[in-house]
Motif scaffolding. Structure first.
Motif, PDB file in Angstrom:
ATOM      1  N   SER A   1       0.934  -1.246  -0.116  1.00  0.00           N
ATOM      2  CA  SER A   1       0.041   0.036   0.002  1.00  0.00           C
ATOM      3  C   SER A   1       0.695   1.076   0.024  1.00  0.00           C
ATOM      4  O   SER A   1       1.852   1.305   0.850  1.00  0.00           O
ATOM      5  N   VAL A   2       0.649   2.013  -0.966  1.00  0.00           N
ATOM      6  CA  VAL A   2       1.402   3.628  -1.108  1.00  0.00           C
ATOM      7  C   VAL A   2       0.370   4.554  -1.104  1.00  0.00           C
ATOM      8  O   VAL A   2      -0.683   4.354  -1.757  1.00  0.00           O
ATOM      9  N   GLN A   3       1.045   5.706  -1.184  1.00  0.00           N
ATOM     10  CA  GLN A   3       0.151   6.857  -1.394  1.00  0.00           C
ATOM     11  C   GLN A   3       0.437   7.262  -2.961  1.00  0.00           C
ATOM     12  O   GLN A   3       1.306   6.980  -3.535  1.00  0.00           O
ATOM     13  N   ALA A   4      -0.525   8.068  -3.390  1.00  0.00           N
ATOM     14  CA  ALA A   4      -0.464   8.472  -4.760  1.00  0.00           C
ATOM     15  C   ALA A   4       1.014   9.275  -5.126  1.00  0.00           C
ATOM     16  O   ALA A   4       1.546   9.921  -4.220  1.00  0.00           O
ATOM     17  N   GLY A   5       1.502   8.934  -6.338  1.00  0.00           N
ATOM     18  CA  GLY A   5       2.729   9.451  -6.590  1.00  0.00           C
ATOM     19  C   GLY A   5       4.041   8.755  -6.074  1.00  0.00           C
ATOM     20  O   GLY A   5       5.320   8.853  -6.262  1.00  0.00           O
ATOM     21  N   GLY A   6       3.752   7.569  -5.288  1.00  0.00           N
ATOM     22  CA  GLY A   6       4.618   6.824  -4.915  1.00  0.00           C
ATOM     23  C   GLY A   6       5.241   5.529  -5.859  1.00  0.00           C
ATOM     24  O   GLY A   6       4.624   5.570  -7.064  1.00  0.00           O
ATOM     25  N   SER A   7       6.068   4.812  -5.450  1.00  0.00           N
ATOM     26  CA  SER A   7       6.647   3.808  -6.278  1.00  0.00           C
ATOM     27  C   SER A   7       6.683   2.577  -5.611  1.00  0.00           C
ATOM     28  O   SER A   7       6.742   2.277  -4.309  1.00  0.00           O
ATOM     29  N   LEU A   8       6.548   1.289  -6.306  1.00  0.00           N
ATOM     30  CA  LEU A   8       6.696   0.133  -6.038  1.00  0.00           C
ATOM     31  C   LEU A   8       7.469  -1.048  -6.944  1.00  0.00           C
ATOM     32  O   LEU A   8       7.353  -0.585  -8.205  1.00  0.00           O
ATOM     33  N   ARG A   9       8.205  -1.960  -6.677  1.00  0.00           N
ATOM     34  CA  ARG A   9       8.815  -2.886  -7.466  1.00  0.00           C
ATOM     35  C   ARG A   9       8.462  -4.099  -7.347  1.00  0.00           C
ATOM     36  O   ARG A   9       8.584  -4.544  -5.880  1.00  0.00           O
ATOM     37  N   LEU A  10       7.833  -4.503  -8.218  1.00  0.00           N
ATOM     38  CA  LEU A  10       7.344  -5.763  -8.137  1.00  0.00           C
ATOM     39  C   LEU A  10       8.229  -7.193  -8.676  1.00  0.00           C
ATOM     40  O   LEU A  10       8.760  -6.720  -9.727  1.00  0.00           O
ATOM     41  N   SER A  11       8.344  -8.043  -8.002  1.00  0.00           N
ATOM     42  CA  SER A  11       9.233  -9.069  -8.577  1.00  0.00           C
ATOM     43  C   SER A  11       8.418 -10.542  -8.937  1.00  0.00           C
ATOM     44  O   SER A  11       7.565 -10.793  -8.232  1.00  0.00           O
ATOM     45  N   CYS A  12       8.894 -11.324  -9.920  1.00  0.00           N
ATOM     46  CA  CYS A  12       8.432 -12.531 -10.224  1.00  0.00           C
ATOM     47  C   CYS A  12       9.224 -13.307 -10.382  1.00  0.00           C
ATOM     48  O   CYS A  12      10.235 -13.180 -11.075  1.00  0.00           O
ATOM     49  N   ALA A  13       9.173 -14.578  -9.533  1.00  0.00           N
ATOM     50  CA  ALA A  13      10.389 -15.434  -9.530  1.00  0.00           C
ATOM     51  C   ALA A  13       9.941 -16.751 -10.315  1.00  0.00           C
ATOM     52  O   ALA A  13       8.590 -17.045  -9.918  1.00  0.00           O
ATOM     53  N   ALA A  14      10.520 -17.160 -11.431  1.00  0.00           N
ATOM     54  CA  ALA A  14      10.042 -18.454 -11.919  1.00  0.00           C
ATOM     55  C   ALA A  14      10.821 -19.773 -11.564  1.00  0.00           C
ATOM     56  O   ALA A  14      12.069 -19.844 -11.637  1.00  0.00           O
ATOM     57  N   PHE A  15      10.049 -20.749 -11.566  1.00  0.00           N
ATOM     58  CA  PHE A  15      10.649 -22.172 -11.117  1.00  0.00           C
ATOM     59  C   PHE A  15      10.148 -23.000 -12.508  1.00  0.00           C
ATOM     60  O   PHE A  15       9.157 -23.087 -12.685  1.00  0.00           O
ATOM     61  N   GLY A  16      10.993 -23.846 -12.721  1.00  0.00           N
ATOM     62  CA  GLY A  16      10.905 -25.009 -13.883  1.00  0.00           C
ATOM     63  C   GLY A  16      11.291 -24.743 -15.067  1.00  0.00           C
ATOM     64  O   GLY A  16      12.308 -24.113 -15.264  1.00  0.00           O
TER      65      GLY A  16
END
Length: 123
Positions: free
Chosen positions: A11-26
């Protein structure tokens, strides 16, 4: 078989930033495209960004172009989504997916999906 696990939501305020990560297996080497998609309450799943596994070419939805950046680290089997200048309309469950067909912003082409990570942007 491929398993995808997302992380980094919050959860962030408008104007903020986030970094999503996806780990793949197989057997990730068999896919030709990885992507990020999102689904807001009461709405269908929509494409955010995709990246070619071989070469790193990218496509973005118009509503995130210039704000979000998709990237990959093949050595670590990781795909990331850097999100900047977030707005409340970005609030959604974000999913990582893999495709063995076309590399498209259309979620219908993707075969494997992660469980999702929630992103909430407050005004």
């Amino acid at each position: 078989q491929v398993q995808l696990v997302e992380s980094g939501g919050g959860s962030v305020q408008a104007g903020g930033s986030l970094r999503l990560s996806c780990a793949a297996f197989g057997h990730t080497y068999s896919s030709n495209c990885m992507g990020w998609f999102r689904q807001a309450p009461g709405k269908g799943r929509e494409g955010v960004a995709v990246i070619l596994t071989d070469g790193g070419g990218t496509l973005y939805a118009d509503f995130v172009k210039g704000r979000f950046t998709i990237s990959q680290d093949n050595a670590k089997n990781t795909v990331s989504l850097e999100m900047n200048s977030l707005i409340p309309e970005d609030t959604a469950m974000y999913y990582c997916a893999a495709s063995w067909r076309q590399c498209s912003i259309n979620p219908g082409y993707f075969d494997y999906w992660g469980q999702g990570t929630q992103v909430t942007v407050s005004s």
